[in-house]
Write an enzyme that holds these catalytic residues in place. Structure first.
Site, PDB file in Angstrom:
ATOM      1  N   ILE A  92       0.890  -1.162   0.000  1.00 21.82           N
ATOM      2  CA  ILE A  92       0.000   0.000   0.000  1.00 21.82           C
ATOM      3  C   ILE A  92       0.922   1.204   0.000  1.00 21.82           C
ATOM      4  O   ILE A  92       1.656   1.446   0.966  1.00 21.82           O
ATOM      5  CB  ILE A  92      -0.937  -0.008   1.218  1.00 21.82           C
ATOM      6  CG1 ILE A  92      -1.973  -1.107   1.007  1.00 21.82           C
ATOM      7  CG2 ILE A  92      -1.614   1.353   1.369  1.00 21.82           C
ATOM      8  CD1 ILE A  92      -2.998  -1.223   2.075  1.00 21.82           C
ATOM      9  N   PRO A  93       0.938   1.953  -1.116  1.00 25.15           N
ATOM     10  CA  PRO A  93       1.999   2.952  -1.345  1.00 25.15           C
ATOM     11  C   PRO A  93       1.812   4.226  -0.522  1.00 25.15           C
ATOM     12  O   PRO A  93       1.531   5.291  -1.075  1.00 25.15           O
ATOM     13  CB  PRO A  93       1.890   3.222  -2.845  1.00 25.15           C
ATOM     14  CG  PRO A  93       0.447   2.979  -3.163  1.00 25.15           C
ATOM     15  CD  PRO A  93      -0.022   1.901  -2.235  1.00 25.15           C
ATOM     16  N   CYS A  94       2.007   4.103   0.793  1.00 22.80           N
ATOM     17  CA  CYS A  94       1.843   5.276   1.653  1.00 22.80           C
ATOM     18  C   CYS A  94       2.915   6.331   1.343  1.00 22.80           C
ATOM     19  O   CYS A  94       2.761   7.499   1.725  1.00 22.80           O
ATOM     20  CB  CYS A  94       1.864   4.873   3.122  1.00 22.80           C
ATOM     21  SG  CYS A  94       3.312   3.945   3.591  1.00 22.80           S
ATOM     22  N   HIS A  95       3.971   5.920   0.628  1.00 26.44           N
ATOM     23  CA  HIS A  95       5.008   6.904   0.261  1.00 26.44           C
ATOM     24  C   HIS A  95       4.478   7.903  -0.773  1.00 26.44           C
ATOM     25  O   HIS A  95       5.097   8.939  -0.990  1.00 26.44           O
ATOM     26  CB  HIS A  95       6.264   6.198  -0.276  1.00 26.44           C
ATOM     27  CG  HIS A  95       6.016   5.370  -1.507  1.00 26.44           C
ATOM     28  ND1 HIS A  95       5.552   4.067  -1.454  1.00 26.44           N
ATOM     29  CD2 HIS A  95       6.152   5.666  -2.833  1.00 26.44           C
ATOM     30  CE1 HIS A  95       5.427   3.594  -2.686  1.00 26.44           C
ATOM     31  NE2 HIS A  95       5.782   4.544  -3.546  1.00 26.44           N
TER      32      HIS A  95
END
Lengths: 210, 196
Positions: free
Chosen positions: B161-164
């Site tokens: 999950i690309p929280c970046h």
């Protein structure tokens, strides 16, 4: 610790083997929780399931109860220090968790509006010999149903002592009572079981014939 | 009719009880143990845990050794780990940066709010970024910007999950679970890849 005043009424009473895995499992747990827990699972998941099955009376419920109890045990262990883990008698400790977890499940189910789901074994699971002999099937179903007629304490005492084959000292540990009292629960449970069987109570049939 | 008082009956009763012990205890290991494995990723080796429902936890090998990873998992999920028997489908491709690879995730241990935040974040395409305020608005909680930031800071499965890709509305790239330089590097490489 004496069984003073408790008449042993069971013919052929013999001592159950003490837990051969206890030392190894406790040592493994103290060494490393996850690896030790795998050891605990291997040693005890059979007896955990056996007690769960005779407590719930249903195979699927028993699987849920066994898995939930094992996870609760893991969470409890993760809060114990090494000394406490080494001092543990793993088998009675685990089976205490099974019975407590079941008690909570029943209580929670009773609080739910629809309630009654799986409170007491209504349709007990037959014993393992069912496939083999029709006669045994009769006995197994009948006996399992009769177990449901006992009080919780008597049923637990009888199941722990005679289905799970625990020594009376461990039965007492699980029930949280002196050994003499545990013996008395087992003995009264067996007496009541005999009476149930004699009267045909607890059979799967709706009513007695004749 | 047998009588119930003979020693024989006692023996039969005890034998009957002993026979009630199931001889075939079911295998509950999938329900009790979660699996873990070490795999390469575009930010270096990571350790990944998964339940029977999907990937549940991911951390950099550089940050946590074996026991540290187990302990972090124990603290967070209260479940034991054992070596995984297989690699979850799509996991390796996703960690390699393949946007089409979407391994199944198990986010059941999270609150509804945390799950919503992560689900919205998962829709941000590679090469793009969104603000914390966008995430909060996206889940219908426009005033919960700070809470959305907290949910992202505790993302159990970064990269997957690309929280970046969530950054402050103004200024720098903001914080990241694996550190700001890693966040900058990830965003730069994704931007570069989208251009090619």
């Amino acid at each position: 610790m004496t069984g003073a005043g408790v008449a042993e009424t069971v013919a052929g009473e013999r001592a159950a083997p003490s837990d051969p895995d206890a030392g190894r499992v406790s040592a493994a747990l103290a060494e490393g929780l996850d690896v030790g827990f795998a050891e605990l699972y291997r040693a005890y998941h059979g007896v955990v399931f056996a007690v769960a099955l005779r407590t719930t009376g249903h195979r699927a419920d028993a699987e849920d109860l066994a898995a939930e109890s094992l996870l609760r045990a893991y969470r409890a262990l993760s809060g114990y220090d090494a000394r406490r883990i080494r001092a543990l008698s793993p088998r009675p400790w685990l089976l205490t968790i099974v019975l407590n977890t079941r008690r909570n499940q029943v209580r929670d189910a009773a609080r739910r509006p629809r309630g009654a789901d799986g409170e007491v074994p209504e349709r007990p699971v037959p014993g393992p010999t069912v496939e083999e002999h029709a006669e045994h099937r009769e006995t197994g179903e009948h006996l399992a149903a009769s177990l449901a007629q006992l009080t919780d304490t008597q049923r637990h005492a009888v199941v722990l002592r005679h289905v799970a084959d625990l020594p009376i000292g461990e039965v007492a540990e699980v029930l949280g009572c002196p050994v003499g009292t545990a013996k008395s629960h087992v003995s009264r449970g067996l007496t009541r079981l005999r009476a149930c069987i004699e009267n045909g109570a607890g059979t799967a049939r709706p009513a007695e014939r004749g | 009719m047998t009588t119930m008082t003979t020693p024989d009956h006692g023996d039969a009763l005890l034998a009957g009880l002993a026979a009630l012990a199931p001889s075939d205890a079911p295998d509950l290991t999938d329900r009790v143990f979660d699996g873990w494995l070490a795999v390469p990723s575009r930010i270096g080796p990571v350790r990944v845990a998964s339940t029977r429902d999907g990937v549940s936890f991911l951390r950099r090998a550089a940050d946590l050794d074996d026991e540290g990873f187990r302990a972090a998992y124990r603290d967070r999920f209260g479940r034991p780990l054992r070596p995984a028997r297989s690699v979850p489908d799509d996991l390796e491709a996703a960690l390699d940066g393949d946007a089409g690879a979407r391994p199944r995730l198990d986010l059941l241990a999270l609150t509804d709010f945390q799950r919503d935040v992560l689900a919205a974040t998962r829709t941000i395409p590679a090469g793009e970024t969104r603000s914390y305020a966008w995430v909060a608005a996206e889940i219908g909680r426009p005033r919960a910007v700070r809470a959305a930031g907290t949910a992202l800071a505790t993302n159990p499965v970064p990269l997957l999950i690309p929280c970046h890709r969530v950054v402050p509305s103004h200024g720098d790239v903001g914080r990241y679970i694996f550190g700001v330089p890693v966040k900058q590097a990830l965003l730069q490489s994704e931007k570069a890849e989208e251009k090619t």
